[in-house]
Design an enzyme around this catalytic site. Structure first.
Site, PDB file in Angstrom:
ATOM      1  N   SER A  62       0.608  -1.263  -0.542  1.00 51.43           N
ATOM      2  CA  SER A  62      -0.181  -0.501  -0.219  1.00 51.43           C
ATOM      3  C   SER A  62       0.349   1.403  -0.076  1.00 51.43           C
ATOM      4  O   SER A  62       1.863   1.630   0.898  1.00 51.43           O
ATOM      5  CB  SER A  62      -0.883   0.183   1.473  1.00 51.43           C
ATOM      6  OG  SER A  62      -1.505   1.271   1.092  1.00 51.43           O
ATOM      7  N   TYR A 101      -1.844   0.880   9.894  1.00 47.50           N
ATOM      8  CA  TYR A 101      -2.218  -0.021   9.155  1.00 47.50           C
ATOM      9  C   TYR A 101      -0.757  -0.202   8.014  1.00 47.50           C
ATOM     10  O   TYR A 101      -0.674  -0.784   7.693  1.00 47.50           O
ATOM     11  CB  TYR A 101      -3.404   0.821   7.836  1.00 47.50           C
ATOM     12  CG  TYR A 101      -3.415   0.795   6.967  1.00 47.50           C
ATOM     13  CD1 TYR A 101      -3.396  -1.251   6.315  1.00 47.50           C
ATOM     14  CD2 TYR A 101      -3.487   0.410   6.014  1.00 47.50           C
ATOM     15  CE1 TYR A 101      -3.794  -1.759   5.291  1.00 47.50           C
ATOM     16  CE2 TYR A 101      -3.296   0.312   4.429  1.00 47.50           C
ATOM     17  CZ  TYR A 101      -3.727  -0.866   4.532  1.00 47.50           C
ATOM     18  OH  TYR A 101      -3.805  -1.990   2.708  1.00 47.50           O
ATOM     19  N   LYS A 146       1.911  -3.427   7.122  1.00 43.96           N
ATOM     20  CA  LYS A 146       2.222  -3.727   5.561  1.00 43.96           C
ATOM     21  C   LYS A 146       3.383  -3.052   5.154  1.00 43.96           C
ATOM     22  O   LYS A 146       4.508  -3.676   4.714  1.00 43.96           O
ATOM     23  CB  LYS A 146       1.562  -2.286   4.706  1.00 43.96           C
ATOM     24  CG  LYS A 146      -0.283  -2.322   4.055  1.00 43.96           C
ATOM     25  CD  LYS A 146      -0.221  -4.372   3.356  1.00 43.96           C
ATOM     26  CE  LYS A 146      -1.212  -4.399   3.316  1.00 43.96           C
ATOM     27  NZ  LYS A 146      -2.096  -5.513   2.978  1.00 43.96           N
TER      28      LYS A 146
HETATM   29  N1  UFG Z   1     -12.624  10.646   2.388  1.00 43.93           N
HETATM   30  C1  UFG Z   1     -14.004  11.803   3.112  1.00 43.93           C
HETATM   31  N2  UFG Z   1     -15.090  11.114   4.121  1.00 43.93           N
HETATM   32  C2  UFG Z   1     -15.711   9.833   4.058  1.00 43.93           C
HETATM   33  C3  UFG Z   1     -14.945   9.255   2.924  1.00 43.93           C
HETATM   34  C4  UFG Z   1     -12.987   9.772   2.742  1.00 43.93           C
HETATM   35  O1  UFG Z   1     -13.753  12.668   3.309  1.00 43.93           O
HETATM   36  O2  UFG Z   1     -16.511   9.683   4.091  1.00 43.93           O
HETATM   37  C5  UFG Z   1     -11.623  11.171   2.666  1.00 43.93           C
HETATM   38  C6  UFG Z   1     -10.657  10.774   3.777  1.00 43.93           C
HETATM   39  O3  UFG Z   1     -10.074  11.316   4.598  1.00 43.93           O
HETATM   40  C7  UFG Z   1      -9.341  10.427   2.186  1.00 43.93           C
HETATM   41  C8  UFG Z   1      -9.523  10.186   1.142  1.00 43.93           C
HETATM   42  O4  UFG Z   1     -11.286  10.794   1.616  1.00 43.93           O
HETATM   43  O5  UFG Z   1      -8.733  11.494   2.388  1.00 43.93           O
HETATM   44  C9  UFG Z   1      -9.679   8.768   0.433  1.00 43.93           C
HETATM   45  O6  UFG Z   1     -10.366   8.194   1.652  1.00 43.93           O
HETATM   46  P1  UFG Z   1     -10.333   6.246   1.628  1.00 43.93           P
HETATM   47  O7  UFG Z   1     -11.542   6.586   2.773  1.00 43.93           O
HETATM   48  O8  UFG Z   1     -11.609   6.088   0.485  1.00 43.93           O
HETATM   49  O9  UFG Z   1      -9.185   6.256   1.523  1.00 43.93           O
HETATM   50  P2  UFG Z   1      -7.805   5.743   2.251  1.00 43.93           P
HETATM   51  O10 UFG Z   1      -7.040   7.134   1.488  1.00 43.93           O
HETATM   52  O11 UFG Z   1      -8.021   6.680   3.347  1.00 43.93           O
HETATM   53  O12 UFG Z   1      -7.039   4.758   1.575  1.00 43.93           O
HETATM   54  C10 UFG Z   1      -6.822   3.345   0.974  1.00 43.93           C
HETATM   55  C11 UFG Z   1      -6.941   2.353   0.800  1.00 43.93           C
HETATM   56  C12 UFG Z   1      -6.134   1.890   1.902  1.00 43.93           C
HETATM   57  C13 UFG Z   1      -4.684   2.126   1.278  1.00 43.93           C
HETATM   58  C14 UFG Z   1      -4.799   3.906   1.245  1.00 43.93           C
HETATM   59  C15 UFG Z   1      -3.920   4.607   0.134  1.00 43.93           C
HETATM   60  O13 UFG Z   1      -8.729   1.938   2.128  1.00 43.93           O
HETATM   61  O14 UFG Z   1      -5.855   0.835   1.976  1.00 43.93           O
HETATM   62  O15 UFG Z   1      -5.986   4.432   0.316  1.00 43.93           O
HETATM   63  O16 UFG Z   1      -3.828   5.814  -0.421  1.00 43.93           O
HETATM   64  F1  UFG Z   1      -3.394   2.139   1.596  1.00 43.93           F
END
Ligand code: UFG
Length: 320
Positions: free
Chosen positions: A114, A138, A142
């Site tokens: 990741s 997390y 990884k």
């Molecule tokens: N976000 C919001 N509102 C929501 C959900 C997400 O503002 O309801 C924001 C988060 O704060 C983040 C972005 O949207 O800034 C993306 O969030 P996601 O939860 O879709 O994805 P993440 O970036 O947290 O994580 C994903 C995978 C991980 C991986 C990561 C690497 O779930 O396993 O991408 O970039 F490590």
């Protein structure tokens, strides 16, 4: 060739299975179905926990040309409140698999890593030699699993560690998609809000990014699947493996993603500004140059394609 997909009933694993079959390979799946779906498995299912080393060894002794390891807990926020569970499944599970592979004489692995291994890397595109400073449990699990895999090279393992940026989208033919029982990811939640008129919570408005919301590199799950197939085929052809970023090279902010989701769905998305979510780095954007060099891979789909395919899947999902 015949491949075993650990965690192959989950989101990325099931799309990889579909892609391998389309390329003429045979696929079997090992999954405990804790987050995956039986209907998503693209081949015979061994219903097992990867931490059961003896049982995994017996499956591997049936003879496989390579293994893909997707099985992991993958929610950044949850990892901050349940770190030991993450270490147990993500690092303990990887160690168990490596021991089973050694016993069964299986030497080729493609590992789901990741972008979270980099942590807060600033806003420049991240290369594989950027500093590894994960900012949440997390990402640390990884990174630890990657280090285990690197060390196992001394005992004959050859492995690609594929560092995904943000997996997004669904199969273009509508046969598979993202179906988490507890959804936390931005694109499916934005599409759900577009469909039912609910509000999307935007976590953080004061990040050091152009519009204050977090920037991510959204890469289509079918592009990820193609990279996995190329990686296994390269190992089979004698490649020694290594770490590769899988991203598009282009970032999009949360607010930009919402605009794309509105355009694709044709519905306005109400938003609620909330505090930052713990463990979120401001910006994660890949330099995908090494994957192009080593595998001849680059992303073919855009963010808009990913959202369009996710919208079609969201409108008619095939499994609960
Ligand atoms: N976000 C919001 N509102 C929501 C959900 C997400 O503002 O309801 C924001 C988060 O704060 C983040 C972005 O949207 O800034 C993306 O969030 P996601 O939860 O879709 O994805 P993440 O970036 O947290 O994580 C994903 C995978 C991980 C991986 C990561 C690497 O779930 O396993 O991408 O970039 F490590």
């Amino acid at each position: 060739m015949r491949f075993l997909l650990i965690g192959g009933a989950g989101y990325v694993g099931s799309h990889c299975g579909r892609h391998l079959i389309a390329r003429g390979h045979q696929v079997e799946v090992l999954d405990d179905l804790s987050t995956g779906h039986r209907a998503a498995a693209q081949g015979p299912l061994h219903h097992l926990d990867v931490r059961d080393t003896d049982a995994v060894t017996r499956v591997l002794q049936r003879g496989f040309d390579g293994v893909m390891h997707f099985a992991a807990l993958a929610l950044v926020g949850e990892s901050s409140t349940q770190p030991l569970r993450y270490w147990d499944v993500n690092v303990g599970g990887t160690l168990s698999l490596l021991l089973a592979m050694r016993r069964a004489g299986c030497e080729r692995l493609v590992f789901s890593s990741s972008a979270a291994v980099y942590g807060d890397a600033g806003d420049a595109p991240i290369t594989e030699s950027s500093a590894l400073r994960p900012v949440n449990p997390y990402g640390r699990t990884k990174l630890a699993a990657e280090q285990l895999i690197e060390d196992a090279g001394a005992e004959g393992l050859r492995a690609f560690r594929l560092r995904y940026f943000n997996a997004a989208g669904a199969a273009p033919d509508g046969s598979l998609g993202e179906a988490h029982r507890h959804e936390t990811h931005l694109i499916p939640l934005a599409l759900r809000a577009a469909a039912d008129g609910g509000a999307l919570r935007v976590f953080g408005a004061d990040y050091p990014t152009p519009d204050g919301s977090c920037v991510r590199d959204y890469v289509h799950v079918d592009d990820l699947a193609r990279a996995h197939a190329l990686a296994l085929e390269a190992l089979a052809a004698g490649h020694r493996g290594g770490a590769l970023n899988l991203g598009t090279g282009a970032g999009a902010s949360v607010l930009e993603v919402l605009r794309v989701a509105e355009a694709v769905s044709g519905a306005p998305i109400a938003r609620r500004s909330e505090a930052r979510r713990e463990g979120d780095p401001p910006s994660l954007v890949a330099s995908p140059a090494r994957a192009a060099l080593e595998l001849g891979w680059s992303a073919r789909y855009t963010l808009e394609d990913a959202v369009r395919h996710a919208w079609a899947w969201h409108s008619a999902p095939r499994f609960p």
